[in-house]
Design an enzyme around this catalytic site. Sequence first.
Site, mmCIF file in Angstrom:
data_model
loop_
_atom_site.group_PDB
_atom_site.id
_atom_site.type_symbol
_atom_site.label_atom_id
_atom_site.label_comp_id
_atom_site.label_asym_id
_atom_site.label_seq_id
_atom_site.Cartn_x
_atom_site.Cartn_y
_atom_site.Cartn_z
ATOM 1 N N ASP A 115 0.825 -1.211 0.000
ATOM 2 C CA ASP A 115 0.000 0.000 0.000
ATOM 3 C C ASP A 115 0.858 1.259 0.000
ATOM 4 O OD1 ASP A 115 -2.396 1.417 0.056
ATOM 5 O OD2 ASP A 115 -2.437 1.483 2.243
ATOM 6 N N HIS A 120 3.299 3.323 -8.861
ATOM 7 C CA HIS A 120 3.106 1.901 -9.143
ATOM 8 C C HIS A 120 4.368 1.291 -9.756
ATOM 9 C CE1 HIS A 120 -1.001 2.091 -7.951
ATOM 10 N NE2 HIS A 120 -1.354 2.902 -8.906
ATOM 11 N N LEU A 156 10.720 -20.922 -4.114
ATOM 12 C CA LEU A 156 9.772 -19.983 -3.518
ATOM 13 C C LEU A 156 8.467 -20.098 -4.286
ATOM 14 C CD1 LEU A 156 9.040 -17.480 -1.696
ATOM 15 C CD2 LEU A 156 9.811 -16.062 -3.635
#
Length: 307
Positions: free
Chosen positions: A81, A99, A193
């Site tokens: 955020d 972004h 991962l």
Amino acid sequence: MMQSLNFPPPIYSNYIPTPQKANHFLFRNRRDQTHRFPTLLLAAKHDLALNDDEDIGGGVAPLPEGLRREVMPRHVAVIMDGNARWARQRGFLEAAAGHEAGGRSLRELVELCCEWGIRVLTVFAFSYDNWTRPKVEVVFMISLFEKMMRSELDNFMRKGIRVSTIGDSSRLPESLKKLLSDIEEKTRDNSRLHLIVAVSYSGKYDVVQACRNIAQKVKDGVVQMEDIDESLLEQELETNCAQYPCPDLLIRTSGEHRISNFLLWQLAYTELFFAEALWPDFGKAEFIEALASYQQRQRRYGGRRRS
């Protein structure tokens, strides 16, 4: 109406800890409760210690000073955020710059998770509720996400990263849906991962679709009413694509103290860490701070620590 994504069959862990590695207090404290609360058995497994390189595919770097391998989280979730605020603070007229900067922070976090042996990383890339944002921002965010995923495929393969996406795909562009499907298929066998990307995701709907799936199985005679329990519902949640579906640690950036419709069921016993840094400013130092905070917690899962 939202339609959930089709996912590969769930992967279940074959790892059975040896007695000398078990945290006996945690196991003993919950042993008599796991028949009623299936998530507690899974949570207990999360607290078992591993040797530095065991069961994590190799290539694990030494941990930063102060962090301990035996209490590293298996699954970290992140609400990324603050991108738009980061851009405004720097005088950009549009959120696009924020972004893009956030994308760089995500790349660094993925790299650190690989290096430090974290098994699952789930990131909230785009909420289903984000569709209400200005169209120009939504279009840019989706386009940037597609560009980033396309450019990172070789890196996923080289580093052994498996990628899964969760959320409602019905409103995504066809090119993005095809790309995500291709990435999931190509990275399916990677094991260093597991990167789970929540895009157009709603935690409320995740539970709703799980209930619908179970209701259909009851209707078809596959499941009996008395068989419905927490374990059965968890098998229908979208994060069941992961070996460790429930996060040990949730990080939210930008100083906000809420979970915003993210992994509502899965976060039942997750440790929460709220960082003041905006997501593009969240880097290695901030991640170490979150992990250090996690390692100082006492995870009792509703029980009491025995003296």
